[in-house]
Motif scaffolding. Structure first.
Motif, PDB file in Angstrom:
ATOM      1  N   GLN A  14     -16.579   3.558  -7.332  1.00 30.37           N
ATOM      2  CA  GLN A  14     -17.115   3.323  -8.680  1.00 30.37           C
ATOM      3  C   GLN A  14     -18.144   2.198  -8.670  1.00 30.37           C
ATOM      4  OE1 GLN A  14     -16.643   5.116 -11.285  1.00 30.37           O
ATOM      5  NE2 GLN A  14     -16.636   3.933 -13.179  1.00 30.37           N
ATOM      6  N   ARG A  15     -17.896   1.169  -7.854  1.00 29.07           N
ATOM      7  CA  ARG A  15     -18.870   0.079  -7.724  1.00 29.07           C
ATOM      8  C   ARG A  15     -20.189   0.610  -7.172  1.00 29.07           C
ATOM      9  NH1 ARG A  15     -14.660  -3.648  -4.360  1.00 29.07           N
ATOM     10  NH2 ARG A  15     -13.132  -3.974  -6.005  1.00 29.07           N
ATOM     11  N   ARG A  18     -22.071   2.531  -9.910  1.00 35.79           N
ATOM     12  CA  ARG A  18     -22.701   1.626 -10.875  1.00 35.79           C
ATOM     13  C   ARG A  18     -23.951   0.973 -10.281  1.00 35.79           C
ATOM     14  NH1 ARG A  18     -18.877  -2.624 -13.462  1.00 35.79           N
ATOM     15  NH2 ARG A  18     -20.746  -2.847 -14.747  1.00 35.79           N
ATOM     16  N   VAL A  63     -19.993   6.380 -16.838  1.00 39.00           N
ATOM     17  CA  VAL A  63     -20.545   5.181 -16.210  1.00 39.00           C
ATOM     18  C   VAL A  63     -21.766   4.718 -17.009  1.00 39.00           C
ATOM     19  CG1 VAL A  63     -21.676   4.262 -14.154  1.00 39.00           C
ATOM     20  CG2 VAL A  63     -19.702   5.784 -13.915  1.00 39.00           C
ATOM     21  N   GLU A  65     -24.147   2.646 -16.543  1.00 34.41           N
ATOM     22  CA  GLU A  65     -25.403   2.478 -15.813  1.00 34.41           C
ATOM     23  C   GLU A  65     -26.128   3.805 -15.584  1.00 34.41           C
ATOM     24  OE1 GLU A  65     -22.896  -1.057 -15.109  1.00 34.41           O
ATOM     25  OE2 GLU A  65     -22.531   1.106 -15.024  1.00 34.41           O
ATOM     26  N   SER A 130     -18.557  -5.858  -7.370  1.00 31.09           N
ATOM     27  CA  SER A 130     -18.826  -5.234  -8.662  1.00 31.09           C
ATOM     28  C   SER A 130     -20.272  -5.478  -9.066  1.00 31.09           C
ATOM     29  CB  SER A 130     -17.889  -5.810  -9.733  1.00 31.09           C
ATOM     30  OG  SER A 130     -16.542  -5.513  -9.420  1.00 31.09           O
TER      31      SER A 130
END
Length: 307
Positions: A14-15, A18, A63, A65, A130
């Motif tokens: 997930q990081r 993003r 998400v 972003e 992150s």
């Protein structure tokens, strides 16, 4: 810029998603979200493909972003590293983004940072932290090679408002012998500083050869083995991006690169962008190098490498 970002729907990936969204937003690029289903039973693979497609669509939708970025899912079956590399080539990706693995995890499965770095047709960004926003700083270790020149050009492409620090690690030949002979500490320090000054001049020459000397970038010339210097910097500047170039040959340099990358990520330090030799003009800052070696000071070969 076309960004291929790998996801397995974990917090670590997930990081990466993003960060891919942030970079695509900065560059006006698009994102391909790839998930690889690894299995041998056709029925189970078909089921997992359908479920992964649904999850990938949902991930794109949630998400933040990616809200204003052109994004699409790509769900395929196969071995993760091979499938990601094939997709990067097929879709002419400019950048591959992956989440950092747990230290020591999946070393034998092939799903590792090293396996992607070794054969990637474009730069690989390994994300361990992150993504709170664009990078505020970029650190580029240089050893005056073409690999370093590629790393610098990639940093220039990504810099925007980020501050760039160019770092050269050196070891003063004969320092240990001077200590063994009982040379006063002040004389030894002066000897080391003479090496530092010489390398500082060479850093300027190197930047000038690529047309980068006029940029407001910081320069650091630090004594010590390159891998130790890089890891120390990563620990001091965790919010920044480390950019390293790879050499066009296998063996110890690539092994060291993988080791340094893993050490930096394991220490909770910087994200790492690895820039390979250009292949058909693909990748960040992949134009021909303007680097020239003429005018560099003559000195014995040193054990100084980018990675």
């Amino acid at each position: 810029m076309r960004i291929l970002v790998a996801t397995n729907f974990s917090p670590r990936s997930q990081r990466a998603v993003r960060r891919a969204g942030i970079l695509a937003g900065q560059r006006g690029g698009d994102v391909i979200l790839i998930h690889v289903v690894d299995g041998t039973r056709p029925r189970e693979v078909a089921r997992d493909l359908r479920e992964a497609q649904r999850m990938a669509v949902e991930q794109i939708a949630v998400v933040p972003e990616l809200f204003r970025v052109a994004s699409r899912p790509l769900v395929v079956a196969g071995c993760p590293p091979d499938a990601i590399l094939d997709a990067a080539t097929a879709h002419a990706a400019d950048l591959i983004v992956v989440g950092a693995p747990h230290r020591g995890a999946a070393r034998d499965s092939g799903w590792t940072v090293r396996s992607l770095i070794r054969a990637a047709p474009c730069p690989v960004l390994v994300v361990g932290r992150s993504a709170a926003g664009p990078y505020t700083g970029i650190v580029v270790p240089v050893d005056f090679s073409d690999a370093s020149a590629r790393a610098l050009r990639s940093a220039a492409v990504l810099a925007d408002d980020a501050h760039v620090t160019v770092v050269h690690a050196f070891e003063a030949l004969g320092k240990a012998k001077l200590s063994a002979f009982g040379m006063p500490r002040a004389h030894i320090d002066g000897y080391v500083e003479s090496w530092r000054s010489s390398f500082a001049e060479e850093v300027e020459t190197f930047l000038d050869a690529d047309g980068l000397a006029g940029r407001e970038w910081s320069r650091r010339v630090e004594e010590g083995p390159p891998d130790e210097v890089i890891v120390r910097l990563a620990a001091r500047r965790p919010s920044e991006l480390l950019v390293m170039g790879t050499h066009a040959r296998a063996g110890i340099r690539k092994a060291l690169l993988g080791s340094v990358t893993e050490d930096v990520l394991a220490a909770g330090g910087m994200d790492v962008l690895v820039v390979p030799p250009p292949r058909s003009g693909v990748g960040l800052g992949s134009g021909p190098s303007a680097h020239a070696s003429a005018g560099r000071a003559e000195r014995p070969a040193l054990r100084v490498v980018t990675a």
